[in-house]
Design a protein around this motif. Structure first.
Motif, PDB file in Angstrom:
ATOM      1  N   PHE A  47       0.847  -1.275   0.024  1.00 10.55           N
ATOM      2  CA  PHE A  47       0.047   0.030   0.001  1.00 10.55           C
ATOM      3  C   PHE A  47       0.908   1.184  -0.048  1.00 10.55           C
ATOM      4  N   LEU A  48       2.012   1.293   0.705  1.00 16.04           N
ATOM      5  CA  LEU A  48       2.844   2.531   0.925  1.00 16.04           C
ATOM      6  C   LEU A  48       3.440   2.684  -0.391  1.00 16.04           C
ATOM      7  N   LEU A  54      -7.853   2.447  -3.964  1.00 13.68           N
ATOM      8  CA  LEU A  54      -8.977   1.483  -3.695  1.00 13.68           C
ATOM      9  C   LEU A  54      -9.016   1.577  -2.173  1.00 13.68           C
ATOM     10  N   PRO A  55     -10.161   1.683  -1.628  1.00 12.18           N
ATOM     11  CA  PRO A  55     -10.367   1.701  -0.302  1.00 12.18           C
ATOM     12  C   PRO A  55      -9.784   0.596   0.359  1.00 12.18           C
ATOM     13  N   TRP A  72      -2.304   4.964   7.436  1.00  5.94           N
ATOM     14  CA  TRP A  72      -3.487   5.780   7.844  1.00  5.94           C
ATOM     15  C   TRP A  72      -3.544   7.108   7.159  1.00  5.94           C
ATOM     16  N   GLU A  73      -2.516   7.917   7.689  1.00  3.60           N
ATOM     17  CA  GLU A  73      -2.398   9.189   7.019  1.00  3.60           C
ATOM     18  C   GLU A  73      -2.771   8.922   5.403  1.00  3.60           C
ATOM     19  N   LEU A  74      -2.480   8.200   4.758  1.00  2.00           N
ATOM     20  CA  LEU A  74      -2.795   8.233   3.292  1.00  2.00           C
ATOM     21  C   LEU A  74      -4.080   7.796   2.959  1.00  2.00           C
ATOM     22  N   GLY A  75      -4.819   7.440   3.949  1.00  2.00           N
ATOM     23  CA  GLY A  75      -6.324   7.086   3.650  1.00  2.00           C
ATOM     24  C   GLY A  75      -6.708   5.675   3.926  1.00  2.00           C
ATOM     25  N   ALA A  76      -5.845   4.756   4.652  1.00  7.67           N
ATOM     26  CA  ALA A  76      -6.180   3.588   4.773  1.00  7.67           C
ATOM     27  C   ALA A  76      -7.367   3.407   5.958  1.00  7.67           C
ATOM     28  N   LEU A  77      -8.188   2.335   5.439  1.00  8.39           N
ATOM     29  CA  LEU A  77      -9.400   2.393   6.315  1.00  8.39           C
ATOM     30  C   LEU A  77      -9.261   1.857   7.684  1.00  8.39           C
ATOM     31  N   ALA A  78      -8.066   1.045   8.071  1.00 12.68           N
ATOM     32  CA  ALA A  78      -7.740   0.304   9.156  1.00 12.68           C
ATOM     33  C   ALA A  78      -6.840  -0.225   9.142  1.00 12.68           C
ATOM     34  N   GLY A  79      -5.843  -0.529  10.195  1.00 15.23           N
ATOM     35  CA  GLY A  79      -4.563  -1.158  10.151  1.00 15.23           C
ATOM     36  C   GLY A  79      -4.426  -2.329  11.347  1.00 15.23           C
ATOM     37  N   TRP A  80      -4.189  -3.447  10.784  1.00 12.60           N
ATOM     38  CA  TRP A  80      -4.067  -4.611  11.807  1.00 12.60           C
ATOM     39  C   TRP A  80      -2.711  -5.391  11.627  1.00 12.60           C
ATOM     40  N   ILE A  81      -2.660  -6.174  12.429  1.00 11.45           N
ATOM     41  CA  ILE A  81      -1.118  -6.880  12.791  1.00 11.45           C
ATOM     42  C   ILE A  81      -1.653  -8.436  12.052  1.00 11.45           C
ATOM     43  N   TRP A  82      -0.619  -8.851  11.329  1.00 12.81           N
ATOM     44  CA  TRP A  82      -0.743 -10.218  10.690  1.00 12.81           C
ATOM     45  C   TRP A  82      -1.376 -11.177  11.889  1.00 12.81           C
ATOM     46  N   LEU A  94     -16.821  -6.299   7.538  1.00 20.29           N
ATOM     47  CA  LEU A  94     -18.304  -5.748   7.400  1.00 20.29           C
ATOM     48  C   LEU A  94     -18.476  -4.457   7.896  1.00 20.29           C
ATOM     49  N   LYS A  95     -18.435  -4.446   9.281  1.00 23.54           N
ATOM     50  CA  LYS A  95     -18.304  -3.107   9.953  1.00 23.54           C
ATOM     51  C   LYS A  95     -17.691  -1.828   9.396  1.00 23.54           C
ATOM     52  N   ILE A  96     -16.397  -2.204   8.863  1.00 26.14           N
ATOM     53  CA  ILE A  96     -15.703  -1.192   8.269  1.00 26.14           C
ATOM     54  C   ILE A  96     -16.313  -0.757   6.885  1.00 26.14           C
ATOM     55  N   ASP A  97     -16.715  -1.757   6.037  1.00 30.31           N
ATOM     56  CA  ASP A  97     -17.510  -1.438   4.881  1.00 30.31           C
ATOM     57  C   ASP A  97     -18.575  -0.586   5.110  1.00 30.31           C
ATOM     58  N   ALA A  98     -19.488  -0.749   5.855  1.00 36.29           N
ATOM     59  CA  ALA A  98     -20.670  -0.291   6.393  1.00 36.29           C
ATOM     60  C   ALA A  98     -20.296   1.289   6.509  1.00 36.29           C
ATOM     61  N   GLN A  99     -19.504   1.506   7.555  1.00 40.81           N
ATOM     62  CA  GLN A  99     -18.927   2.816   7.793  1.00 40.81           C
ATOM     63  C   GLN A  99     -18.346   3.508   6.700  1.00 40.81           C
ATOM     64  N   TYR A 100     -17.527   3.040   5.876  1.00 43.12           N
ATOM     65  CA  TYR A 100     -16.958   3.474   4.549  1.00 43.12           C
ATOM     66  C   TYR A 100     -18.131   4.122   3.681  1.00 43.12           C
ATOM     67  N   LYS A 101     -19.234   3.226   3.520  1.00 46.48           N
ATOM     68  CA  LYS A 101     -20.291   3.583   2.687  1.00 46.48           C
ATOM     69  C   LYS A 101     -21.038   4.592   3.380  1.00 46.48           C
ATOM     70  N   ARG A 102     -21.164   4.841   4.515  1.00 44.84           N
ATOM     71  CA  ARG A 102     -22.025   5.862   5.255  1.00 44.84           C
ATOM     72  C   ARG A 102     -21.030   7.243   4.887  1.00 44.84           C
ATOM     73  N   ASN A 103     -19.723   7.112   5.058  1.00 47.43           N
ATOM     74  CA  ASN A 103     -19.006   8.279   4.864  1.00 47.43           C
ATOM     75  C   ASN A 103     -18.741   8.896   3.608  1.00 47.43           C
TER      76      ASN A 103
END
Length: 322
Positions: A47-48, A54-55, A72-82, A94-103
């Protein structure tokens, strides 16, 4: 959703893919072929490096806190650890996707507001009359609406409507009315048709409305009201205001809607004004006090809508010029 094939070796990759069998695996070089509104999951390094549009939910190693912050500063929706993915991975996505659509919907509101305003009638030159209007939504989109159009060389038909509630659904009904009205030739016919369609489609909204026809030569005005408040008002020089009170139900409540039609003649320099109830909001007191102040300011042409209003405001006026 998409999973972008990492360009480096990820020891935990097989586990992630088994947890999310519905993901579509795609390659970085093919990103331009895919829907730019669908969420992708990708390694933070990729991504970097490529910085696609793409979201994206990014995943990194435990030592990559800095990289995850940069993503995150470049617009990533969330950051996780493998090695520490959410326990219920699919539900989290699905929660992140729903919030993205609302935004995204929120970001579209200014553009939607501009499109709605373009549906308002264009200024029109009329024989013997001047049309004056005010349209001020309380937010981006308005549930108040007015329209007018010529039905003959000497007649103009018009209405002002107030849809119950606020937001996208109410504003969509104003657009629906704008597309529908041309089939009607009398105020009563317009209100009856709109009421029938609202009841038939079981739309959980009601609409108050004043509709009318003005003859530009004889100055005869015919109008009907469907539960609308405030009532229409006629102002004439050196005369007290004439408040045109009527009694009826709003549209969309009952099939058996009785619509009366009223008539009068506009004298020289008369003004016929209809407003939505948002025009009462700038004034203090109860409903009667607010209406009295509204009439005073309309009569003296001193009405000013506040910069920020709690309710939509629409005003439509026909002024006889001779």
């Amino acid at each position: 959703m998409y999973f972008i094939q990492p360009t480096r070796n990820i020891p935990n990759l097989e586990h992630v893919l088994n947890t999310l069998p519905s993901l579509q695996m795609i390659n970085i070089e093919d990103l331009h072929l895919y829907d730019p509104t669908i969420i992708a999951i990708a390694d933070v390094n990729d991504f970097l490096h490529y910085q696609w549009s793409l979201p994206t939910i990014v995943i990194g190693d435990e030592t990559q806190g800095t990289e995850l912050s940069q993503a995150w500063e470049l617009g990533a929706l969330a950051g996780w650890i493998w090695t520490r993915l959410p326990a219920q991975l699919e539900q989290s996505i699905l929660k992140i996707d729903a919030q993205y659509k609302r935004n995204q919907d929120s970001r579209d509101l200014p553009s939607a507001a501009e499109l709605q305003k373009k549906l308002l009638p264009n200024p029109i030159e009329l024989q013997n009359y001047k049309v004056e209007t005010l349209f001020q939504p309380s937010a981006y989109l308005s549930g108040d609406w007015y329209d007018y159009w010529k039905i003959s060389d000497k007649e103009i038909m018009f209405y002002l409507a107030d849809v119950s509630g606020h937001g996208v659904t109410s504003s969509l009904l104003t657009s629906w009315m704008a597309a529908f009205h041309g089939r009607s030739k009398t105020p009563r016919e317009l209100l009856k048709k709109l009421n029938g369609m609202l009841v038939q489609e079981n739309i959980e909204k009601h609409i108050t409305m004043i509709a009318g026809i003005l003859n530009l030569e004889s100055h005869q005005l015919k109008w009907s009201s469907a539960g609308h408040y405030p009532p229409a008002i006629i102002f004439e020089p050196n005369q007290p205001p004439r408040v045109l009170n009527t009694s009826s139900f709003p549209l969309g409540l009952t099939e058996d809607l009785e619509i009366e039609e009223f008539e009068c003649v506009l004298n020289k320099h008369a003004r016929f004004i209809i407003c939505s109830d948002g025009a009462l909001e700038p004034f203090d007191g109860g409903l009667n006090e607010q209406f009295g102040q509204l009439v005073y300011h309309l009569q003296n042409q001193s009405f000013e809508a506040p910069e920020h209003v709690a309710d939509d405001i629409a005003i439509l006026s026909f002024r006889r010029m001779n």
